[in-house]
Design a protein around this motif. Structure first.
Motif, PDB file in Angstrom:
ATOM      1  N   TYR A 174      15.743   7.584  58.237  1.00 43.66           N
ATOM      2  CA  TYR A 174      14.583   7.353  57.331  1.00 43.66           C
ATOM      3  C   TYR A 174      14.703   5.794  57.203  1.00 43.66           C
ATOM      4  CZ  TYR A 174      13.895  12.461  57.052  1.00 43.66           C
ATOM      5  OH  TYR A 174      13.748  13.860  57.176  1.00 43.66           O
ATOM      6  N   ILE A 175      13.519   5.165  57.247  1.00 40.02           N
ATOM      7  CA  ILE A 175      13.323   3.664  57.063  1.00 40.02           C
ATOM      8  C   ILE A 175      12.124   3.641  56.264  1.00 40.02           C
ATOM      9  CG2 ILE A 175      13.078   1.538  58.345  1.00 40.02           C
ATOM     10  CD1 ILE A 175      13.922   3.060  61.048  1.00 40.02           C
ATOM     11  N   PRO A 176      12.262   3.498  54.755  1.00 35.12           N
ATOM     12  CA  PRO A 176      11.278   3.253  53.889  1.00 35.12           C
ATOM     13  C   PRO A 176      10.625   1.875  54.338  1.00 35.12           C
ATOM     14  CG  PRO A 176      13.144   4.247  52.969  1.00 35.12           C
ATOM     15  CD  PRO A 176      13.428   3.675  54.214  1.00 35.12           C
ATOM     16  N   LEU A 177       9.289   1.801  54.328  1.00 31.63           N
ATOM     17  CA  LEU A 177       8.677   0.500  54.665  1.00 31.63           C
ATOM     18  C   LEU A 177       8.669  -0.390  53.223  1.00 31.63           C
ATOM     19  CD1 LEU A 177       6.460   1.521  57.382  1.00 31.63           C
ATOM     20  CD2 LEU A 177       8.844   0.392  57.772  1.00 31.63           C
ATOM     21  N   GLU A 178       9.110  -1.479  53.205  1.00 32.90           N
ATOM     22  CA  GLU A 178       9.090  -2.290  51.839  1.00 32.90           C
ATOM     23  C   GLU A 178       7.684  -2.469  51.571  1.00 32.90           C
ATOM     24  OE1 GLU A 178      10.018  -6.550  49.818  1.00 32.90           O
ATOM     25  OE2 GLU A 178      10.847  -6.190  52.027  1.00 32.90           O
ATOM     26  N   THR A 179       7.190  -2.113  50.131  1.00 31.43           N
ATOM     27  CA  THR A 179       5.890  -2.102  49.841  1.00 31.43           C
ATOM     28  C   THR A 179       5.899  -3.143  48.656  1.00 31.43           C
ATOM     29  OG1 THR A 179       5.594   0.058  49.829  1.00 31.43           O
ATOM     30  CG2 THR A 179       4.113  -1.130  48.665  1.00 31.43           C
ATOM     31  N   ASN A 180       4.939  -4.404  49.243  1.00 31.99           N
ATOM     32  CA  ASN A 180       4.605  -5.367  48.121  1.00 31.99           C
ATOM     33  C   ASN A 180       3.273  -5.826  48.377  1.00 31.99           C
ATOM     34  OD1 ASN A 180       4.622  -7.369  50.207  1.00 31.99           O
ATOM     35  ND2 ASN A 180       6.844  -7.597  50.079  1.00 31.99           N
ATOM     36  N   ASP A 181       2.769  -6.742  47.703  1.00 30.49           N
ATOM     37  CA  ASP A 181       1.242  -7.321  48.021  1.00 30.49           C
ATOM     38  C   ASP A 181       0.885  -7.841  49.291  1.00 30.49           C
ATOM     39  OD1 ASP A 181       0.848  -6.455  45.260  1.00 30.49           O
ATOM     40  OD2 ASP A 181       1.039  -8.661  44.521  1.00 30.49           O
ATOM     41  N   SER A 182       1.863  -8.138  49.897  1.00 34.42           N
ATOM     42  CA  SER A 182       1.828  -8.713  51.140  1.00 34.42           C
ATOM     43  C   SER A 182       2.115  -7.654  52.538  1.00 34.42           C
ATOM     44  CB  SER A 182       2.583 -10.048  51.618  1.00 34.42           C
ATOM     45  OG  SER A 182       2.407 -10.988  50.456  1.00 34.42           O
ATOM     46  N   SER A 183       2.501  -6.708  52.060  1.00 36.00           N
ATOM     47  CA  SER A 183       2.887  -5.654  53.062  1.00 36.00           C
ATOM     48  C   SER A 183       2.396  -4.124  52.907  1.00 36.00           C
ATOM     49  CB  SER A 183       4.306  -5.644  53.244  1.00 36.00           C
ATOM     50  OG  SER A 183       4.951  -5.002  51.869  1.00 36.00           O
ATOM     51  N   LEU A 184       1.468  -4.196  52.017  1.00 34.88           N
ATOM     52  CA  LEU A 184       0.807  -2.720  51.683  1.00 34.88           C
ATOM     53  C   LEU A 184      -0.130  -2.526  52.970  1.00 34.88           C
ATOM     54  CD1 LEU A 184       0.407  -0.705  49.813  1.00 34.88           C
ATOM     55  CD2 LEU A 184      -1.683  -1.555  48.974  1.00 34.88           C
ATOM     56  N   ILE A 185       0.504  -1.230  53.510  1.00 34.57           N
ATOM     57  CA  ILE A 185      -0.383  -0.583  54.673  1.00 34.57           C
ATOM     58  C   ILE A 185      -0.821   0.836  54.575  1.00 34.57           C
ATOM     59  CG2 ILE A 185       0.918  -1.951  56.356  1.00 34.57           C
ATOM     60  CD1 ILE A 185       2.370   0.553  57.252  1.00 34.57           C
ATOM     61  N   GLY A 186      -1.880   1.182  55.365  1.00 34.40           N
ATOM     62  CA  GLY A 186      -2.366   2.766  55.261  1.00 34.40           C
ATOM     63  C   GLY A 186      -1.490   3.430  56.370  1.00 34.40           C
ATOM     64  N   TYR A 187      -2.394   4.052  57.187  1.00 32.75           N
ATOM     65  CA  TYR A 187      -1.742   4.745  58.196  1.00 32.75           C
ATOM     66  C   TYR A 187      -1.782   4.000  59.415  1.00 32.75           C
ATOM     67  CZ  TYR A 187      -0.128   8.741  61.456  1.00 32.75           C
ATOM     68  OH  TYR A 187       0.533   9.542  61.947  1.00 32.75           O
ATOM     69  N   PRO A 188      -0.548   3.653  60.027  1.00 30.53           N
ATOM     70  CA  PRO A 188      -0.315   2.522  61.056  1.00 30.53           C
ATOM     71  C   PRO A 188      -1.390   2.866  62.368  1.00 30.53           C
ATOM     72  CG  PRO A 188       1.597   2.974  60.426  1.00 30.53           C
ATOM     73  CD  PRO A 188       0.824   4.163  59.766  1.00 30.53           C
ATOM     74  N   GLU A 236       3.828   6.038  43.675  1.00 27.19           N
ATOM     75  CA  GLU A 236       2.945   6.811  44.393  1.00 27.19           C
ATOM     76  C   GLU A 236       2.272   6.209  45.397  1.00 27.19           C
ATOM     77  OE1 GLU A 236      -1.303   9.230  43.264  1.00 27.19           O
ATOM     78  OE2 GLU A 236       0.129   8.435  41.643  1.00 27.19           O
ATOM     79  N   ASP A 237       1.772   4.941  45.387  1.00 28.65           N
ATOM     80  CA  ASP A 237       1.146   4.101  46.622  1.00 28.65           C
ATOM     81  C   ASP A 237       2.036   3.315  47.451  1.00 28.65           C
ATOM     82  OD1 ASP A 237      -1.176   5.003  45.614  1.00 28.65           O
ATOM     83  OD2 ASP A 237      -1.388   3.303  43.940  1.00 28.65           O
ATOM     84  N   ASP A 238       3.294   3.684  47.607  1.00 22.63           N
ATOM     85  CA  ASP A 238       4.250   2.885  48.315  1.00 22.63           C
ATOM     86  C   ASP A 238       3.682   3.442  49.966  1.00 22.63           C
ATOM     87  OD1 ASP A 238       5.540   1.752  46.542  1.00 22.63           O
ATOM     88  OD2 ASP A 238       7.484   2.918  46.617  1.00 22.63           O
ATOM     89  N   ASN A 239       4.343   2.294  50.613  1.00 23.97           N
ATOM     90  CA  ASN A 239       4.029   2.740  52.257  1.00 23.97           C
ATOM     91  C   ASN A 239       4.646   3.647  52.756  1.00 23.97           C
ATOM     92  OD1 ASN A 239       2.648   0.250  52.822  1.00 23.97           O
ATOM     93  ND2 ASN A 239       4.298  -1.071  52.945  1.00 23.97           N
ATOM     94  N   PRO A 240       4.284   4.291  53.725  1.00 22.93           N
ATOM     95  CA  PRO A 240       4.759   5.676  54.426  1.00 22.93           C
ATOM     96  C   PRO A 240       6.166   5.172  54.787  1.00 22.93           C
ATOM     97  CG  PRO A 240       2.934   4.584  55.833  1.00 22.93           C
ATOM     98  CD  PRO A 240       3.140   3.892  54.618  1.00 22.93           C
ATOM     99  N   VAL A 241       7.056   6.316  55.118  1.00 23.25           N
ATOM    100  CA  VAL A 241       8.444   6.135  55.549  1.00 23.25           C
ATOM    101  C   VAL A 241       8.360   6.395  57.000  1.00 23.25           C
ATOM    102  CG1 VAL A 241      10.579   7.193  55.281  1.00 23.25           C
ATOM    103  CG2 VAL A 241       9.253   6.894  53.252  1.00 23.25           C
ATOM    104  N   LEU A 242       9.032   5.498  57.577  1.00 25.03           N
ATOM    105  CA  LEU A 242       9.345   5.468  59.252  1.00 25.03           C
ATOM    106  C   LEU A 242      10.517   6.409  59.591  1.00 25.03           C
ATOM    107  CD1 LEU A 242       7.997   4.709  61.981  1.00 25.03           C
ATOM    108  CD2 LEU A 242       9.833   2.754  61.725  1.00 25.03           C
ATOM    109  N   VAL A 243      10.373   7.537  60.230  1.00 20.88           N
ATOM    110  CA  VAL A 243      11.407   8.387  60.716  1.00 20.88           C
ATOM    111  C   VAL A 243      11.788   8.108  62.028  1.00 20.88           C
ATOM    112  CG1 VAL A 243      12.148  10.772  60.735  1.00 20.88           C
ATOM    113  CG2 VAL A 243      10.303  10.207  59.129  1.00 20.88           C
ATOM    114  N   GLU A 244      13.007   7.805  62.329  1.00 19.35           N
ATOM    115  CA  GLU A 244      13.420   7.350  63.864  1.00 19.35           C
ATOM    116  C   GLU A 244      14.346   8.494  64.287  1.00 19.35           C
ATOM    117  OE1 GLU A 244      15.417   3.471  65.189  1.00 19.35           O
ATOM    118  OE2 GLU A 244      16.947   4.656  64.456  1.00 19.35           O
ATOM    119  N   VAL A 245      13.818   9.282  65.258  1.00 21.27           N
ATOM    120  CA  VAL A 245      14.684  10.361  65.691  1.00 21.27           C
ATOM    121  C   VAL A 245      15.294  10.150  66.873  1.00 21.27           C
ATOM    122  CG1 VAL A 245      14.175  12.789  66.662  1.00 21.27           C
ATOM    123  CG2 VAL A 245      12.557  11.700  64.884  1.00 21.27           C
ATOM    124  N   SER A 246      16.517  10.266  67.150  1.00 23.21           N
ATOM    125  CA  SER A 246      17.248  10.178  68.273  1.00 23.21           C
ATOM    126  C   SER A 246      17.508  11.350  68.974  1.00 23.21           C
ATOM    127  CB  SER A 246      18.734   9.703  67.547  1.00 23.21           C
ATOM    128  OG  SER A 246      19.107   8.828  67.012  1.00 23.21           O
TER     129      SER A 246
END
Length: 377
Positions: free
Chosen positions: A45-59, A360-370
């Motif tokens: 699991y890779i939580p994507l950092e959330t700040n004013d410059s990196s806030l995203i929706g669904y990629p 609550e409004d943090d960025n989604p979490v990226l999941v890397e599956v090996s």
């Protein structure tokens, strides 16, 4: 300008070109989950950092880079291309917005190839090149409006047009769906031509139709591998005759009269015909994402062994995480032996009892599956 003409595949058992593999879709009506443990060794699991410059929706697109970093094209909130490191820390945006020679108005697609980052600005008909760290290098002007692209060599592009009748590319009254464009010598080679009376609104819009050197065209049932010599059929989908008849009837309507976007939407959501929604190719397995009548299908195929597996679910991803039970999105990218999905911070906390703090409004979490080197039968 050289090329060949595009026709929809209409018969399920026609002779295949050399190197083209048939993929038989079973399309079962009942729900058949795909247990993650059958295809994966582990997940990270890779939580994507959330700040004013990196806030995203669904990629709109995720691009794993060779150095472990990730590029995310977000058309929802950031309307930008953002770079994160292997642990999800936000590094920087790529490029600047504007109408200047080194700026883009809106990023339409992003590619990492030959050690560089390339961003397509469809509205301004240009591709911008950056170093792997994000420093601007060069701008390439395009001969027509393209919606997606890939690199077939350094600074040589395959451009996808999605049934757009670009008058600049007209040949004998027809238009190409694919163009190989070399800015150095301004050479243009067109492929997969179509008639101008075909309305783009009659076709189902899918995401990233030209991605990682693979092209798929709505209702064509063929996946093409694209290189500097043009497209070559790699896979063709096979399915029951009743579904093929539904597709052929719709294609006849496209050629005989005007269809609206509402017609296409109804056909996509209610039509009794499989629609190839996405395709991913990895080191040892390829993944076909198909939709039909609200049901999603995941079809995995191992080219080396010929083994395949198909799962289905209605209105949700058929991928069932039996490793730690955190719900996963449909796959959004594949590179080598890694498959990438998304989950929400809340779902991760509930499933894994992680000690990470989320808002609550943090960025989604990226999941890397090996992925395993072969499917468990």
């Amino acid at each position: 300008m050289a090329g060949f003409f595009f026709f929809s595949c209409r018969q399920p058992e026609t002779a295949l070109p050399e190197g083209c593999t048939p993929v038989q879709l079973r399309l079962e009506d009942e729900a058949v989950p795909l247990l993650l443990s059958r295809m994966a060794d582990s997940l990270r699991y890779i939580p994507l950092e959330t700040n004013d410059s990196s806030l995203i929706g669904y990629p709109a697109k995720l691009v794993p880079m060779d150095n472990g970093n990730f590029l995310i094209l977000d058309a929802d909130k950031a309307n930008a291309v953002l770079m994160f490191d292997a642990h999800g820390r936000f590094l920087r945006p790529i490029g600047t917005k504007g109408q200047g020679p080194s700026e883009f108005l809106q990023p339409s697609d992003v590619v990492y190839a030959y050690g560089h980052i390339y961003i397509l600005d469809a509205s301004q008909k240009k591709i911008l090149k950056y170093t792997a760290e994000g420093s601007f290098v060069e701008t390439f002007r395009l001969p027509a409006y393209a919606y997606y692209f890939c690199c077939v060599a350094e600074d040589v592009f395959a451009l996808g047009f999605d049934f757009t009748a670009n008058p600049e590319l007209q040949r004998g009254g027809q238009f190409p769906n694919l163009l190989i464009f070399n800015p150095a010598n301004v050479r243009q080679d067109g492929y997969l031509y179509f008639d101008p009376d075909i309305s783009p609104s009659a076709y189902v819009a899918t995401t990233n139709n030209l991605c990682e050197a693979h092209l798929r065209i709505p209702l064509n049932d063929t996946i093409y591998h694209v290189d500097a010599q043009g497209p070559a059929p790699r896979y063709v989908l096979r399915y029951a005759a009743k579904y093929l008849q539904t597709k052929n009837d719709y294609v006849e309507r496209i050629h005989s009269g005007q269809l609206t976007a509402d017609d296409a939407d109804r056909f996509y959501n209610e039509g009794n015909c499989p629609q190839l929604f996405n395709f991913f190719s990895g080191n040892d397995m390829d993944l076909f994402v198909v939709q039909m009548k609200g049901r999603l299908y995941l079809h995995l195929y191992c080219p080396a062994t010929g083994v395949s597996m198909e799962a289905s679910a209605h209105g949700k991803s058929p991928l069932e995480n039996d490793i730690d039970h955190c719900p996963l999105s449909l796959p959004i990218a594949m590179k080598g032996s890694k498959l990438y999905c998304l989950t929400t911070p809340a779902a991760l906390q509930e499933a894994t009892d992680t000690d990470m703090d989320f808002l609550e409004d943090d960025n989604p979490v990226l999941v890397e599956v090996s992925l395993k080197p072969a499917l468990d039968e």
